[in-house]
Enzyme design. Structure first.
Site, PDB file in Angstrom:
ATOM      1  N   ASP A 124     -38.856 -25.348 -24.127  1.00  0.00           N
ATOM      2  CA  ASP A 124     -39.657 -26.571 -24.266  1.00  0.00           C
ATOM      3  C   ASP A 124     -40.093 -27.156 -22.933  1.00  0.00           C
ATOM      4  OD1 ASP A 124     -39.785 -26.688 -27.042  1.00  0.00           O
ATOM      5  OD2 ASP A 124     -37.803 -27.602 -27.188  1.00  0.00           O
ATOM      6  N   ASP A 186     -43.048 -21.592 -31.885  1.00  0.00           N
ATOM      7  CA  ASP A 186     -43.521 -22.682 -31.018  1.00  0.00           C
ATOM      8  C   ASP A 186     -43.629 -22.230 -29.559  1.00  0.00           C
ATOM      9  OD1 ASP A 186     -41.718 -23.021 -33.125  1.00  0.00           O
ATOM     10  OD2 ASP A 186     -41.346 -25.112 -32.696  1.00  0.00           O
TER      11      ASP A 186
END
Ligand code: GLY
Length: 428
Positions: A124, A186
């Site tokens: 992330d 993602d």
């Protein structure tokens, strides 16, 4: 000549229309989007939010269903969404050109400085530092931002496993889930950080890593129809694919809307960066499945296309915003004019529906959008306003505005060319 060109583009639009009505999305509306009005709306919501959070050191994260104010998240490496609010502020500044909006963007971007030198936590870091510093550098060219992005790319690359050919997305899930090397869909978005660094003075091998990650994911993490597994689990030593499972979807083999949105956005971006047609064809495949499965005559998906509670299941505006932004880009990269029209029309309709009274927060909350789902299996952020829905919404509107402007410039250029042909002295 003018009539012939006009006839030709009408034929393309008609063909796209037929394709859209018959095999992708049904009952499509030929709507127009008032992009300036919606960008002005975003600005007014940003101003309300800035006033509300002034003096508090955190980033707006969500406004839950029955609430009216932003819940802030602390600026921590474990908080994957911290980069979206600065990113929203940069897009807003890009659209208003107002120096006070720039100051706000700089202020919230600077809050992330403590994260920029920490060792890697997970993939992330791409969302955290590219949505913020990536936009900051794009709009200012400040060297200090560039250094932070290059460093972030090198940090992300430490998670790459060459045996597998992908980045380890969640080191923290290795032990508890027995997912030795896990890669989530993602993660495709964060490859953009690696491509950017490779082009902007960073290690050229970052390009190869990103491309191999996209290839390995394409090979293992998708089903025949183009639907994806949220998580791919690999053997760390020899790199073989063990299984595909879900983390945030309804089931391992269901179509989680935001997971598919990440895939559409990710493969469109990888095609833009590599110009390799296999990625374009793949972006089409994953996008076409999503469009085919949308509810009839609607453009916002249920949070998971296979939730047995449909039509009573919640919708997910965040997935729609991500897909709208991706399809605007895909429509401009397409080598097939019919498909380009399909994607442009679909994106327009998504943005029109997101911009309706039903989905915009308007006076009720200082966010842009209502009705997103964060983590349904954990029963968290159900039917909420969430910062990434707002981020991709303002990104999509900004991309849409630029697309219209590009079309306008092209139209003007062609019309000048035609005038020049008629009266050659126009440019002596
Ligand atoms: N990256 C986590 C999510 O899409 O919720």
């Amino acid at each position: 000549m003018g009539n012939r060109m006009c006839l030709k583009s009408s034929v393309y639009i008609l063909a796209a229309w037929v394709a859209l009505c018959s095999c992708t999305v049904r009952n499509i509306q030929n709507t127009t989007l008032d992009v300036d009005r919606n960008l002005a709306y975003c600005d007014s919501q940003v101003q309300k939010a800035l006033k509300e959070i002034s003096g508090k050191n955190g980033m707006p994260r969500n406004i839950l269903h029955n609430e009216a104010h932003w819940n802030l998240c602390p600026v921590e490496i474990t908080e994957w969404t911290v980069g979206f609010w600065p990113g929203i502020l940069w897009y807003n500044y890009e659209n208003t050109g107002d120096m006070e909006d720039k100051d706000a963007a700089v202020y919230y971007t600077d809050l992330l400085v403590p994260l920029t030198t920490l060792p890697v936590y997970d993939h992330d870091i791409g969302f955290q530092l590219f949505c913020s510093y990536g936009n900051a550098y794009r709009l200012t060219g400040y060297e200090k931002y560039k250094r932070i992005i290059l460093n972030a790319a090198d940090t992300l690359a430490t998670l790459y496993n060459p045996e597998v050919g992908t980045i380890l997305s969640w080191p923290r899930e290795v032990e508890p889930n027995n997912w030795p090397h896990n890669t989530i869909m993602d993660n495709m978005i964060n490859l953009e950080l690696l491509y950017w660094a490779a082009k902007n003075g960073g290690d050229k091998r970052l390009y190869d890593m990103a491309t191999r990650h996209a290839e390995t994911t394409m090979k293992n993490q998708f089903r025949e129809d183009g639907g994806n597994y949220h998580v791919a689990v690999y053997n760390t030593a020899d790199g073989h694919f063990i299984k595909g499972v879900t983390h945030q979807g309804y089931g391992d083999s269901t179509l989680w809307a935001r997971g598919q949105a990440w895939a559409i956005y990710g493969y469109t971006m990888v095609y833009r960066e590599t110009q390799d047609k296999k990625f374009l064809r793949f972006a089409e495949k994953v996008a076409d499945l999503y469009l085919r499965r949308l509810p009839e005559g609607e453009y916002i998906p249920y949070w998971d296309f296979d939730d047995p509670d449909i039509p009573n299941a919640p919708k997910d505006a965040s997935a729609a915003a991500i897909v709208a932004s991706a399809l605007i880009e895909l429509s401009q990269l397409e080598d097939n004019r019919e498909k380009a029209e399909v994607y442009r029309l679909a994106a327009t309709n998504m943005l029109v529906e997101l911009s309706s009274e039903k989905f915009q927060s308007r006076a009720s909350k200082p966010s842009f959008l209502l009705h997103s789902v964060g983590h349904w299996p954990a029963k968290s952020e159900i039917d909420a306003s969430i910062n990434y829905a707002d981020y991709y919404y303002i990104e999509a509107l900004t991309r849409y505005k630029k697309m219209l402007e590009k079309g306008e410039v092209k139209r003007r250029f062609l019309s000048l060319q035609r005038r020049e042909k008629k009266s050659p002295n126009l440019f002596p």
